[in-house]
Write an enzyme that holds these catalytic residues in place. Structure first.
Site, PDB file in Angstrom:
ATOM      1  NE  ARG A 166      -8.953  27.988   7.847  1.00  0.00           N
ATOM      2  CZ  ARG A 166      -7.702  29.047   8.158  1.00  0.00           C
ATOM      3  NH1 ARG A 166      -6.971  29.445   7.012  1.00  0.00           N
ATOM      4  NH2 ARG A 166      -7.931  29.047   9.144  1.00  0.00           N
ATOM      5  CB  SER A 239     -11.673  24.796  11.993  1.00  0.00           C
ATOM      6  OG  SER A 239     -10.591  25.345  13.188  1.00  0.00           O
ATOM      7  CD  GLU A 335     -11.030  24.663   7.644  1.00  0.00           C
ATOM      8  OE1 GLU A 335     -11.190  25.671   8.319  1.00  0.00           O
ATOM      9  OE2 GLU A 335      -9.983  23.987   8.000  1.00  0.00           O
TER      10      GLU A 335
HETATM   11  P1  FAD Z   1      -6.272  15.208   3.018  1.00  0.00           P
HETATM   12  O1  FAD Z   1      -7.241  15.256   4.251  1.00  0.00           O
HETATM   13  O2  FAD Z   1      -5.548  13.933   2.907  1.00  0.00           O
HETATM   14  O3  FAD Z   1      -6.957  15.434   2.018  1.00  0.00           O
HETATM   15  C1  FAD Z   1      -7.582  17.002   1.880  1.00  0.00           C
HETATM   16  C2  FAD Z   1      -8.133  17.282   0.627  1.00  0.00           C
HETATM   17  O4  FAD Z   1      -6.958  17.715  -0.331  1.00  0.00           O
HETATM   18  C3  FAD Z   1      -8.921  16.127  -0.275  1.00  0.00           C
HETATM   19  O5  FAD Z   1      -9.848  16.779  -0.942  1.00  0.00           O
HETATM   20  C4  FAD Z   1      -7.926  15.388  -0.985  1.00  0.00           C
HETATM   21  O6  FAD Z   1      -8.440  14.770  -1.949  1.00  0.00           O
HETATM   22  C5  FAD Z   1      -6.943  16.546  -1.555  1.00  0.00           C
HETATM   23  N1  FAD Z   1      -5.542  16.163  -1.651  1.00  0.00           N
HETATM   24  C6  FAD Z   1      -4.451  15.764  -0.797  1.00  0.00           C
HETATM   25  N2  FAD Z   1      -3.425  15.747  -1.280  1.00  0.00           N
HETATM   26  C7  FAD Z   1      -3.472  16.071  -2.286  1.00  0.00           C
HETATM   27  C8  FAD Z   1      -2.406  16.212  -3.516  1.00  0.00           C
HETATM   28  N3  FAD Z   1      -1.089  15.905  -3.160  1.00  0.00           N
HETATM   29  N4  FAD Z   1      -2.962  16.705  -4.698  1.00  0.00           N
HETATM   30  C9  FAD Z   1      -4.120  17.143  -4.877  1.00  0.00           C
HETATM   31  N5  FAD Z   1      -5.260  17.029  -3.805  1.00  0.00           N
HETATM   32  C10 FAD Z   1      -4.761  16.426  -2.867  1.00  0.00           C
HETATM   33  N6  FAD Z   1      -5.951  23.468   8.595  1.00  0.00           N
HETATM   34  C11 FAD Z   1      -5.790  24.900   8.418  1.00  0.00           C
HETATM   35  O7  FAD Z   1      -5.785  25.482   7.294  1.00  0.00           O
HETATM   36  N7  FAD Z   1      -5.034  25.488   9.527  1.00  0.00           N
HETATM   37  C12 FAD Z   1      -4.860  24.964  10.844  1.00  0.00           C
HETATM   38  O8  FAD Z   1      -4.652  25.486  11.726  1.00  0.00           O
HETATM   39  C13 FAD Z   1      -5.405  23.516  10.954  1.00  0.00           C
HETATM   40  N8  FAD Z   1      -5.244  22.896  11.864  1.00  0.00           N
HETATM   41  C14 FAD Z   1      -5.652  21.401  12.346  1.00  0.00           C
HETATM   42  C15 FAD Z   1      -5.677  20.790  13.203  1.00  0.00           C
HETATM   43  C16 FAD Z   1      -5.946  19.563  13.512  1.00  0.00           C
HETATM   44  C17 FAD Z   1      -6.119  19.030  14.921  1.00  0.00           C
HETATM   45  C18 FAD Z   1      -6.657  18.999  12.565  1.00  0.00           C
HETATM   46  C19 FAD Z   1      -6.746  17.328  12.680  1.00  0.00           C
HETATM   47  C20 FAD Z   1      -6.659  19.398  11.086  1.00  0.00           C
HETATM   48  C21 FAD Z   1      -6.098  20.737  10.993  1.00  0.00           C
HETATM   49  N9  FAD Z   1      -6.238  21.588   9.791  1.00  0.00           N
HETATM   50  C22 FAD Z   1      -5.737  22.771   9.651  1.00  0.00           C
HETATM   51  C23 FAD Z   1      -6.858  20.765   8.698  1.00  0.00           C
HETATM   52  C24 FAD Z   1      -5.707  20.021   7.764  1.00  0.00           C
HETATM   53  O9  FAD Z   1      -4.784  19.519   8.774  1.00  0.00           O
HETATM   54  C25 FAD Z   1      -5.236  20.715   6.610  1.00  0.00           C
HETATM   55  O10 FAD Z   1      -6.303  21.045   5.781  1.00  0.00           O
HETATM   56  C26 FAD Z   1      -4.131  19.776   5.936  1.00  0.00           C
HETATM   57  O11 FAD Z   1      -3.488  20.700   4.859  1.00  0.00           O
HETATM   58  C27 FAD Z   1      -4.684  18.834   5.279  1.00  0.00           C
HETATM   59  O12 FAD Z   1      -3.824  17.783   4.979  1.00  0.00           O
HETATM   60  P2  FAD Z   1      -3.967  16.310   4.588  1.00  0.00           P
HETATM   61  O13 FAD Z   1      -2.628  16.059   3.865  1.00  0.00           O
HETATM   62  O14 FAD Z   1      -4.210  15.803   5.628  1.00  0.00           O
HETATM   63  O15 FAD Z   1      -5.279  16.358   3.476  1.00  0.00           O
HETATM   64  P1  NAP Z   2      -8.505  31.506  18.275  1.00  0.00           P
HETATM   65  O1  NAP Z   2      -7.452  32.082  18.547  1.00  0.00           O
HETATM   66  O2  NAP Z   2      -9.654  31.166  19.753  1.00  0.00           O
HETATM   67  O3  NAP Z   2      -9.529  32.792  17.681  1.00  0.00           O
HETATM   68  C1  NAP Z   2     -10.973  32.576  17.121  1.00  0.00           C
HETATM   69  C2  NAP Z   2     -11.074  32.825  15.607  1.00  0.00           C
HETATM   70  O4  NAP Z   2     -11.041  34.222  15.688  1.00  0.00           O
HETATM   71  C3  NAP Z   2      -9.841  32.186  14.877  1.00  0.00           C
HETATM   72  O5  NAP Z   2     -10.466  31.211  14.112  1.00  0.00           O
HETATM   73  C4  NAP Z   2      -9.467  33.300  14.228  1.00  0.00           C
HETATM   74  O6  NAP Z   2      -9.864  33.415  12.755  1.00  0.00           O
HETATM   75  C5  NAP Z   2      -9.907  34.568  14.727  1.00  0.00           C
HETATM   76  N1  NAP Z   2      -9.033  35.700  15.141  1.00  0.00           N
HETATM   77  C6  NAP Z   2      -8.292  35.466  16.308  1.00  0.00           C
HETATM   78  N2  NAP Z   2      -7.566  36.536  16.344  1.00  0.00           N
HETATM   79  C7  NAP Z   2      -7.673  37.414  15.227  1.00  0.00           C
HETATM   80  C8  NAP Z   2      -7.136  38.546  14.753  1.00  0.00           C
HETATM   81  N3  NAP Z   2      -6.459  39.346  15.365  1.00  0.00           N
HETATM   82  N4  NAP Z   2      -7.447  38.894  13.458  1.00  0.00           N
HETATM   83  C9  NAP Z   2      -8.347  38.335  12.761  1.00  0.00           C
HETATM   84  N5  NAP Z   2      -8.911  37.197  13.226  1.00  0.00           N
HETATM   85  C10 NAP Z   2      -8.401  36.623  14.524  1.00  0.00           C
HETATM   86  O7  NAP Z   2      -8.553  30.465  17.506  1.00  0.00           O
HETATM   87  P2  NAP Z   2      -8.342  28.987  17.430  1.00  0.00           P
HETATM   88  O8  NAP Z   2      -9.401  28.165  17.208  1.00  0.00           O
HETATM   89  O9  NAP Z   2      -7.268  28.731  18.876  1.00  0.00           O
HETATM   90  O10 NAP Z   2      -7.263  28.681  16.152  1.00  0.00           O
HETATM   91  C11 NAP Z   2      -5.812  29.614  16.171  1.00  0.00           C
HETATM   92  C12 NAP Z   2      -5.472  29.705  14.927  1.00  0.00           C
HETATM   93  O11 NAP Z   2      -5.171  28.295  14.170  1.00  0.00           O
HETATM   94  C13 NAP Z   2      -6.497  30.218  13.909  1.00  0.00           C
HETATM   95  O12 NAP Z   2      -5.670  31.013  12.999  1.00  0.00           O
HETATM   96  C14 NAP Z   2      -7.148  28.904  13.219  1.00  0.00           C
HETATM   97  O13 NAP Z   2      -7.688  29.368  12.011  1.00  0.00           O
HETATM   98  C15 NAP Z   2      -6.044  27.978  13.266  1.00  0.00           C
HETATM   99  N6  NAP Z   2      -6.570  26.723  13.184  1.00  0.00           N
HETATM  100  C16 NAP Z   2      -7.526  26.082  12.090  1.00  0.00           C
HETATM  101  C17 NAP Z   2      -7.739  24.751  12.068  1.00  0.00           C
HETATM  102  C18 NAP Z   2      -8.489  24.405  10.932  1.00  0.00           C
HETATM  103  O14 NAP Z   2      -8.634  23.152  10.990  1.00  0.00           O
HETATM  104  N7  NAP Z   2      -8.489  25.067   9.925  1.00  0.00           N
HETATM  105  C19 NAP Z   2      -7.711  24.179  13.128  1.00  0.00           C
HETATM  106  C20 NAP Z   2      -7.201  24.594  14.500  1.00  0.00           C
HETATM  107  C21 NAP Z   2      -6.485  25.925  14.462  1.00  0.00           C
HETATM  108  P3  NAP Z   2      -9.071  32.531  11.624  1.00  0.00           P
HETATM  109  O15 NAP Z   2      -9.493  31.059  11.863  1.00  0.00           O
HETATM  110  O16 NAP Z   2      -9.840  33.028  10.179  1.00  0.00           O
HETATM  111  O17 NAP Z   2      -7.553  32.782  11.515  1.00  0.00           O
END
Ligand code: FAD
Ligand code: NAP
Length: 339
Positions: A166, A239, A335
């Site tokens: 991340r 998250s 995050e």
């Molecule tokens: P924004 O929120 O608009 O911006 C985020 C940051 O990036 C800000 O600092 C902004 O200034 C900067 N930024 C945006 N666009 C640019 C650009 N073109 N150039 C430079 N800087 C920029 N994240 C995960 O990693 N894994 C997941 O599974 C995941 N699941 C999610 C589920 C839900 C329901 C939600 C709401 C969020 C989730 N996220 C997840 C977080 C998020 O969706 C991601 O981080 C996504 O990439 C953010 O994109 P955005 O365009 O909305 O960014």
């Molecule tokens: P989950 O499946 O309930 O698992 C809980 C956590 O355990 C996850 O966050 C994942 O870490 C870790 N995990 C699960 N299986 C694993 C494995 N085999 N090896 C190593 N780590 C493991 O998680 P969840 O919340 O439903 O999310 C599912 C996936 O979507 C995850 O990868 C999560 O990161 C991603 N997600 C991200 C966001 C976001 O906003 N960043 C939002 C929703 C979902 P990791 O998070 O490090 O993968």
């Protein structure tokens, strides 16, 4: 007013937490020229610029005294195809999930585990988006960014992005790089990643006999729809905390009191703890105060039930951090990007 700048614009429709703060100025850019023009006009007026995509990784705690530049560029294309590997490119403002679906429609594999993540292509490298065992660094082929300090374009290779969990160079140098377009190296043959969470089990439940990239995407979409609140219905930013990576000795200490602790050993000897499990054990799952709360199914997700302010959500997050630190000795890192 300069160009097509609007003044005092509510950002509620532009952030998935649906927090009602105002941008002093707001404009959209659909191509590189419009990006450059907005930056030049802002520099001339000495107005700072705040770039947003889908607003799905933001916690806005105050009005933004700046020009909010919303990335609205569109376009996706195949750059090269040697029959096995295909390099595709998408503009920063492309919505992420439709881009993933487009790649699957082209018969390309690699992005399927990253289905249904909100936001834009341009923001995906910011935190090296990841889900279900895949991060964009695994399929990354380069990006083009504008250096806001020098005004020059620069192409970045995988190594130059310094991607981490991340994390990336772009996140560590906030405000410097404006990502314009991103390239991905996808494959015509599938290398399935099924060992994460319930993916394999869901494919079995869905009666899938031949595992394809589209089938994996469909399975992941169904899991995500069950577990995660849809921001269109309940404000959230996914998250809220990163999963902490801690020394094995600390995990053993926690295990003594909580034998069922959810922990994943990493290659470097450290151990990743599930932040959601720690928060749930601390009793926060389903907690609500006013309109700020912790989701009832997924304790890693903070939610806005309607009128919560960014400050209220941030205060709740700080209470959770303090409680988890006191109970388990583990620091949780936020995050979403805090403003
Ligand atoms: P924004 O929120 O608009 O911006 C985020 C940051 O990036 C800000 O600092 C902004 O200034 C900067 N930024 C945006 N666009 C640019 C650009 N073109 N150039 C430079 N800087 C920029 N994240 C995960 O990693 N894994 C997941 O599974 C995941 N699941 C999610 C589920 C839900 C329901 C939600 C709401 C969020 C989730 N996220 C997840 C977080 C998020 O969706 C991601 O981080 C996504 O990439 C953010 O994109 P955005 O365009 O909305 O960014
Ligand atoms: P989950 O499946 O309930 O698992 C809980 C956590 O355990 C996850 O966050 C994942 O870490 C870790 N995990 C699960 N299986 C694993 C494995 N085999 N090896 C190593 N780590 C493991 O998680 P969840 O919340 O439903 O999310 C599912 C996936 O979507 C995850 O990868 C999560 O990161 C991603 N997600 C991200 C966001 C976001 O906003 N960043 C939002 C929703 C979902 P990791 O998070 O490090 O993968």
């Amino acid at each position: 007013m300069t160009g097509n700048w609007q003044e005092q614009v509510s950002l509620k429709p532009y952030n998935t937490f649906a927090i009602d703060v105002r941008a002093r100025y707001f404009t959209q850019a659909s191509n590189d020229d419009q990006v450059r023009e907005a930056l030049a006009q802002a520099a001339a007026r000495q107005v700072p610029v705040f770039v947003i995509g889908g607003g799905s990784n933001l916690l806005l705690t105050r009005d933004i005294d700046a020009l909010v530049l919303h990335m609205a560029s569109r376009g996706r294309r195949v750059l090269s195809d040697d029959g096995a590997q295909v390099v595709v490119e998408a503009e920063a403002g492309e919505p992420w999930h439709p881009f993933v679906q487009w790649s699957l429609e082209q018969g390309l594999c690699g992005l399927e585990n990253l289905s249904l993540i909100p936001g834009t292509v341009g923001a995906a490298p910011m935190q090296n988006v990841g889900a279900y065992g895949v991060e964009i660094k695994d399929v990354f082929a380069g990006l083009t960014a504008l250096d806001r300090q020098s005004g020059e374009l620069r192409d970045f290779s995988l190594a130059e992005c310094a991607f981490g969990y991340r994390d990336s160079l772009f996140k560590r140098e906030p405000g410097r790089w404006l990502i314009l377009r991103v390239r991905f190296a996808l494959s015509r043959s599938l290398l399935p990643h099924l060992d994460y969470g319930p993916v394999r089990q869901r494919l079995v439940e869905q009666g899938v006999e031949q595992v394809t990239a589209k089938a994996i995407s469909a399975a992941i979409c169904s899991i995500r729809r069950e577990k995660l609140p849809d921001p269109a219905e309940l404000g959230n930013a996914g998250s809220f905390f990163k999963n902490p990576v801690v020394p094995a000795a600390l995990v053993e200490q926690i295990r003594a009191g909580f034998p069922q602790v959810v922990a994943y050993p990493q290659a470097d000897g450290l151990v990743k703890l599930a932040a959601g499990w720690l928060i749930e054990q601390a009793g926060w799952k389903g907690f609500r105060e006013g309109d700020a709360g912790v989701h009832r199914l997924q304790s890693l997700v903070l939610v806005n039930y309607g009128q919560a302010s960014g400050v209220q959500l941030h205060t709740l997050a700080q209470r959770i951090q303090a409680d988890v630190l006191a109970r388990f000795g583990v620091s949780l890192e936020m995050e979403p990007n805090l403003y």
